[in-house]
Design a protein around this motif. Structure first.
Motif, PDB file in Angstrom:
ATOM      1  N   ILE A 112       0.845  -1.190   0.000  1.00 51.71           N
ATOM      2  CA  ILE A 112       0.000   0.000   0.000  1.00 51.71           C
ATOM      3  C   ILE A 112       0.884   1.245   0.000  1.00 51.71           C
ATOM      4  N   TRP A 113       0.553   2.191  -0.873  1.00 56.29           N
ATOM      5  CA  TRP A 113       1.214   3.492  -0.948  1.00 56.29           C
ATOM      6  C   TRP A 113       0.221   4.558  -0.513  1.00 56.29           C
ATOM      7  N   GLU A 114       0.730   5.596   0.152  1.00 57.15           N
ATOM      8  CA  GLU A 114      -0.121   6.670   0.670  1.00 57.15           C
ATOM      9  C   GLU A 114       0.498   8.016   0.291  1.00 57.15           C
ATOM     10  N   ALA A 115      -0.327   8.960  -0.139  1.00 58.59           N
ATOM     11  CA  ALA A 115       0.123  10.325  -0.442  1.00 58.59           C
ATOM     12  C   ALA A 115      -0.348  11.251   0.667  1.00 58.59           C
ATOM     13  N   VAL A 116       0.605  11.907   1.324  1.00 53.64           N
ATOM     14  CA  VAL A 116       0.303  12.832   2.413  1.00 53.64           C
ATOM     15  C   VAL A 116       0.622  14.245   1.941  1.00 53.64           C
ATOM     16  N   ASP A 117      -0.352  15.135   2.038  1.00 53.31           N
ATOM     17  CA  ASP A 117      -0.147  16.538   1.674  1.00 53.31           C
ATOM     18  C   ASP A 117       0.872  17.130   2.640  1.00 53.31           C
ATOM     19  N   ILE A 118       1.970  17.653   2.108  1.00 53.28           N
ATOM     20  CA  ILE A 118       3.046  18.171   2.954  1.00 53.28           C
ATOM     21  C   ILE A 118       2.586  19.371   3.769  1.00 53.28           C
ATOM     22  N   ILE A 119       1.724  20.205   3.211  1.00 56.69           N
ATOM     23  CA  ILE A 119       1.280  21.418   3.903  1.00 56.69           C
ATOM     24  C   ILE A 119       0.296  21.092   5.017  1.00 56.69           C
ATOM     25  N   THR A 120      -0.733  20.288   4.721  1.00 57.64           N
ATOM     26  CA  THR A 120      -1.781  20.025   5.709  1.00 57.64           C
ATOM     27  C   THR A 120      -1.497  18.808   6.580  1.00 57.64           C
ATOM     28  N   GLY A 121      -0.681  17.873   6.076  1.00 55.72           N
ATOM     29  CA  GLY A 121      -0.405  16.651   6.825  1.00 55.72           C
ATOM     30  C   GLY A 121      -1.496  15.606   6.703  1.00 55.72           C
ATOM     31  N   ASN A 122      -2.471  15.846   5.826  1.00 54.31           N
ATOM     32  CA  ASN A 122      -3.570  14.892   5.636  1.00 54.31           C
ATOM     33  C   ASN A 122      -3.196  13.833   4.609  1.00 54.31           C
ATOM     34  N   ALA A 123      -3.551  12.593   4.900  1.00 48.90           N
ATOM     35  CA  ALA A 123      -3.388  11.512   3.929  1.00 48.90           C
ATOM     36  C   ALA A 123      -4.525  11.642   2.925  1.00 48.90           C
ATOM     37  N   GLU A 124      -4.191  11.989   1.695  1.00 48.18           N
ATOM     38  CA  GLU A 124      -5.204  12.302   0.698  1.00 48.18           C
ATOM     39  C   GLU A 124      -5.579  11.127  -0.189  1.00 48.18           C
ATOM     40  N   VAL A 125      -4.595  10.321  -0.606  1.00 50.60           N
ATOM     41  CA  VAL A 125      -4.835   9.295  -1.614  1.00 50.60           C
ATOM     42  C   VAL A 125      -4.068   8.025  -1.249  1.00 50.60           C
ATOM     43  N   HIS A 126      -4.619   6.880  -1.625  1.00 47.76           N
ATOM     44  CA  HIS A 126      -3.972   5.585  -1.419  1.00 47.76           C
ATOM     45  C   HIS A 126      -4.006   4.795  -2.721  1.00 47.76           C
ATOM     46  N   SER A 127      -3.016   3.910  -2.902  1.00 48.48           N
ATOM     47  CA  SER A 127      -2.968   3.069  -4.092  1.00 48.48           C
ATOM     48  C   SER A 127      -2.089   1.856  -3.811  1.00 48.48           C
ATOM     49  N   SER A 128      -2.169   0.868  -4.698  1.00 46.02           N
ATOM     50  CA  SER A 128      -1.351  -0.336  -4.528  1.00 46.02           C
ATOM     51  C   SER A 128      -0.025  -0.247  -5.284  1.00 46.02           C
ATOM     52  N   THR A 129       0.178   0.817  -6.084  1.00 47.16           N
ATOM     53  CA  THR A 129       1.459   1.035  -6.766  1.00 47.16           C
ATOM     54  C   THR A 129       1.841   2.505  -6.671  1.00 47.16           C
ATOM     55  N   LYS A 130       3.134   2.774  -6.734  1.00 45.07           N
ATOM     56  CA  LYS A 130       3.592   4.168  -6.694  1.00 45.07           C
ATOM     57  C   LYS A 130       3.148   4.913  -7.948  1.00 45.07           C
TER      58      LYS A 130
END
Length: 78
Positions: A34-52
């Motif tokens: 599992i890959w997760e994208a975290v917004d650097i400014i807000t610190g919120n995890a915005e999106v998830h996916s099974s590949t980069k």
């Protein structure tokens, strides 16, 4: 599709278009990483996916959606 590429910070951590992409490890129920994208400014995890690569596509779509919302509100894109 963006022409930008992710910048490697350290093992399993990348930066891409204002987001920190993190490899969260193997998820047993789904039998995938599992890959997760975290917004650097807000610190919120915005999106998830099974590949980069899939995560980068989703981040591009999220950024495009945000731009469309701002255009509808009357903001001028710079």
């Amino acid at each position: 599709m963006s022409l930008m590429s992710a910048k490697k910070i350290r093992a399993g951590i990348w930066e891409y278009r204002g987001f920190r992409l993190c490899n969260c490890g193997y998820h047993e129920p789904d039998h995938c990483v599992i890959w997760e994208a975290v917004d650097i400014i807000t610190g919120n995890a915005e999106v998830h996916s099974s590949t980069k690569a899939g995560l980068m596509i989703r981040v591009d779509k999220l950024i495009a959606e945000r731009r469309n919302i701002h255009k509808k509100d009357g903001d001028v894109e710079k």
